[in-house]
Design an enzyme around this catalytic site. Structure first.
Site, PDB file in Angstrom:
ATOM      1  N   TYR A 108       1.021  -1.152   0.058  1.00  0.00           N
ATOM      2  CA  TYR A 108       0.011   0.066   0.017  1.00  0.00           C
ATOM      3  C   TYR A 108       0.735   1.409   0.015  1.00  0.00           C
ATOM      4  CZ  TYR A 108      -3.108   3.784   1.635  1.00  0.00           C
ATOM      5  OH  TYR A 108      -3.752   4.889   1.943  1.00  0.00           O
ATOM      6  N   TYR A 110      -0.979  12.600   7.183  1.00  0.00           N
ATOM      7  CA  TYR A 110      -0.646  11.535   7.985  1.00  0.00           C
ATOM      8  C   TYR A 110       0.867  11.718   8.171  1.00  0.00           C
ATOM      9  CZ  TYR A 110      -4.954   8.687   7.659  1.00  0.00           C
ATOM     10  OH  TYR A 110      -6.149   8.354   7.574  1.00  0.00           O
ATOM     11  N   ARG A 136     -12.128  13.236   2.759  1.00  0.00           N
ATOM     12  CA  ARG A 136     -12.920  12.240   3.299  1.00  0.00           C
ATOM     13  C   ARG A 136     -14.187  12.157   2.564  1.00  0.00           C
ATOM     14  NH1 ARG A 136      -9.426   9.374   6.315  1.00  0.00           N
ATOM     15  NH2 ARG A 136      -8.012  10.612   7.400  1.00  0.00           N
ATOM     16  N   ARG A 158       1.567   7.021  -6.749  1.00  0.00           N
ATOM     17  CA  ARG A 158       0.397   7.822  -6.731  1.00  0.00           C
ATOM     18  C   ARG A 158       1.004   9.331  -6.643  1.00  0.00           C
ATOM     19  NH1 ARG A 158      -5.276   7.373  -3.193  1.00  0.00           N
ATOM     20  NH2 ARG A 158      -3.785   6.939  -1.498  1.00  0.00           N
ATOM     21  N   GLU A 216     -14.107  -1.445   6.767  1.00  0.00           N
ATOM     22  CA  GLU A 216     -14.080  -0.233   6.046  1.00  0.00           C
ATOM     23  C   GLU A 216     -15.350   0.280   5.378  1.00  0.00           C
ATOM     24  OE1 GLU A 216     -10.173   1.666   4.565  1.00  0.00           O
ATOM     25  OE2 GLU A 216     -11.249   1.674   2.707  1.00  0.00           O
TER      26      GLU A 216
HETATM   27  C1  3EB Z   1      -7.794   6.031   6.008  1.00  0.00           C
HETATM   28  O1  3EB Z   1      -8.576   6.705   6.617  1.00  0.00           O
HETATM   29  C2  3EB Z   1      -8.117   4.507   5.489  1.00  0.00           C
HETATM   30  O2  3EB Z   1      -5.421   5.691  -0.003  1.00  0.00           O
HETATM   31  O3  3EB Z   1      -6.831   6.357  -1.360  1.00  0.00           O
HETATM   32  C3  3EB Z   1      -9.329   5.294   3.068  1.00  0.00           C
HETATM   33  C4  3EB Z   1      -9.838   5.896   1.575  1.00  0.00           C
HETATM   34  C5  3EB Z   1      -8.013   4.730   3.073  1.00  0.00           C
HETATM   35  C6  3EB Z   1      -8.795   6.205   0.733  1.00  0.00           C
HETATM   36  C7  3EB Z   1      -6.586   5.738  -0.218  1.00  0.00           C
HETATM   37  C8  3EB Z   1      -7.002   5.008   2.077  1.00  0.00           C
HETATM   38  C9  3EB Z   1      -7.257   5.472   0.926  1.00  0.00           C
HETATM   39  O4  3EB Z   1      -6.537   6.404   6.038  1.00  0.00           O
HETATM   40  C10 3EB Z   1      -7.545   4.120   4.390  1.00  0.00           C
END
Ligand code: 3EB
Length: 329
Positions: free
Chosen positions: A144, A202, A215, A151, A321
């Site tokens: 990932y 992050y 989100r 990306r 999820e």
């Molecule tokens: C998170 O909140 C969970 O890498 O495009 C959620 C939605 C998550 C999209 C992405 C990753 C992605 O981090 C993981």
């Protein structure tokens, strides 16, 4: 206009595909009716809850053009463009400096951005990202995180880092890197979650390059308002909560969904509620399905609509999820 519809059998798909942007087929194979349809995209995940197939279909009320460009197949009208790309990583096995999945991800996103530029559809509403063995480690890095590197490289080359769409990123057992995208000519409104740090902020402990998504995204199309909810999990701040407790993870995830919807209401003045959405719930361990389902039914209440599929989530400690879409008129 744009409609998103959900079906469990191919018999429910429209006979006339001329107004269909594309279909995500959660199925063991692409059904016969769709084998010649360029923008049918197979997601190699097992459907749970007593079903074998699940289709998420995007359609409109105008004729669409179809085009193929490199590895991308796409359909569009004057308002929206939907495309799919599947890339076999083994094609990138000779890349010297980076893992094949990283190079494949960069190539996929570069090809997508080239299509968006040439057709002038700069505003992405939603990306769907699927890759095999998402928690596996190779080249010293979780896959990932390799995907996030590729990306980001493509995004930053195009200086798109601040145009952040809704997204999901999930793991299959096998199969190619599989990405779908929906993009428009007018900006969407990105929604963040006050309970969570934005994913693009992050800290480094989750990988050398951040994920790039908001989100949720909210888009006005003709007389309706469309919300795409990104994959939402048991993360508060930037940390996974309730690592070994699937019921608590489900509660935390739906609390996050609620917070995102409240934020969407606040920013748009529209009335998005938990029961407005159709959900797709990604379940790591099929044995957890009854627990997850009970929590969600209880929290969302009457009108709860969801499909359940088996998937790996992008952090190995996440068990569930939730993503979704809603259309308000
Ligand atoms: C998170 O909140 C969970 O890498 O495009 C959620 C939605 C998550 C999209 C992405 C990753 C992605 O981090 C993981």
């Amino acid at each position: 206009m744009l409609n998103v519809s959900y079906h469990n059998t191919s018999a429910q798909l429209p006979d006339d595909l001329s107004h269909v942007f594309g279909t995500l087929c959660f199925a063991p194979e692409i059904p016969h009716a769709l084998t010649d349809f360029d923008t049918a995209m197979q997601v190699m995940m097992r459907v749970l809850d007593g079903k074998t197939h699940f289709f998420e279909t995007l359609h409109t009320d105008t004729a669409l053009k179809t085009q193929v460009e490199g590895d991308i197949r796409y359909r569009y009208n004057d308002v929206l463009l939907f495309g799919v790309i599947t890339l076999d990583e083994t094609r990138f096995a000779n890349s010297v400096d980076s893992a094949p999945l990283q190079t494949a991800s960069q190539s996929a996103y570069e090809q997508i951005f080239a299509v968006l530029e040439s057709h002038d559809f700069p505003f992405v509403l939603r990306f769907w990202n699927y890759m095999a063995d998402i928690n596996g480690i190779s080249h010293g890095l979780e896959r990932y995180r390799q995907f996030n590197l590729g990306r980001q490289q493509a995004f930053s080359a195009k200086q798109r880092a601040f145009n952040v769409p809704a997204a999901c990123a999930l793991g299959t057992n096998v199969g190619p890197l599989t990405i779908a995208f929906l993009t428009g000519r007018t900006p969407s409104l990105p929604i963040e979650n006050p309970r969570q740090i934005s994913a693009y902020d992050y800290p480094l402990q989750y990988g050398p390059r951040s994920p790039l998504f908001s989100r949720a995204s909210v888009t006005s199309i003709a007389d309706s308002t469309l919300l795409f909810l990104s994959g939402t999990a048991s993360i508060v701040g930037h940390e996974t909560l309730h690592a070994d407790d699937v019921a608590a993870q489900t509660e935390e995830s739906i609390a996050n969904v609620e917070a995102v919807l409240n934020e969407a209401c606040r920013k748009t003045g529209k009335q998005f509620e938990l029961a407005s959405l159709h959900y797709i719930v990604y379940v790591r361990h099929p044995a957890d399905l009854p627990t997850i389902k009970a929590v969600l039914q209880h929290r969302v209440g009457p009108g709860f609509k969801a499909a359940y599929v088996q998937a790996d989530i992008c952090r190995s400690d996440l068990l569930v999820e939730i993503e979704g879409a809603a259309e308000l008129s």
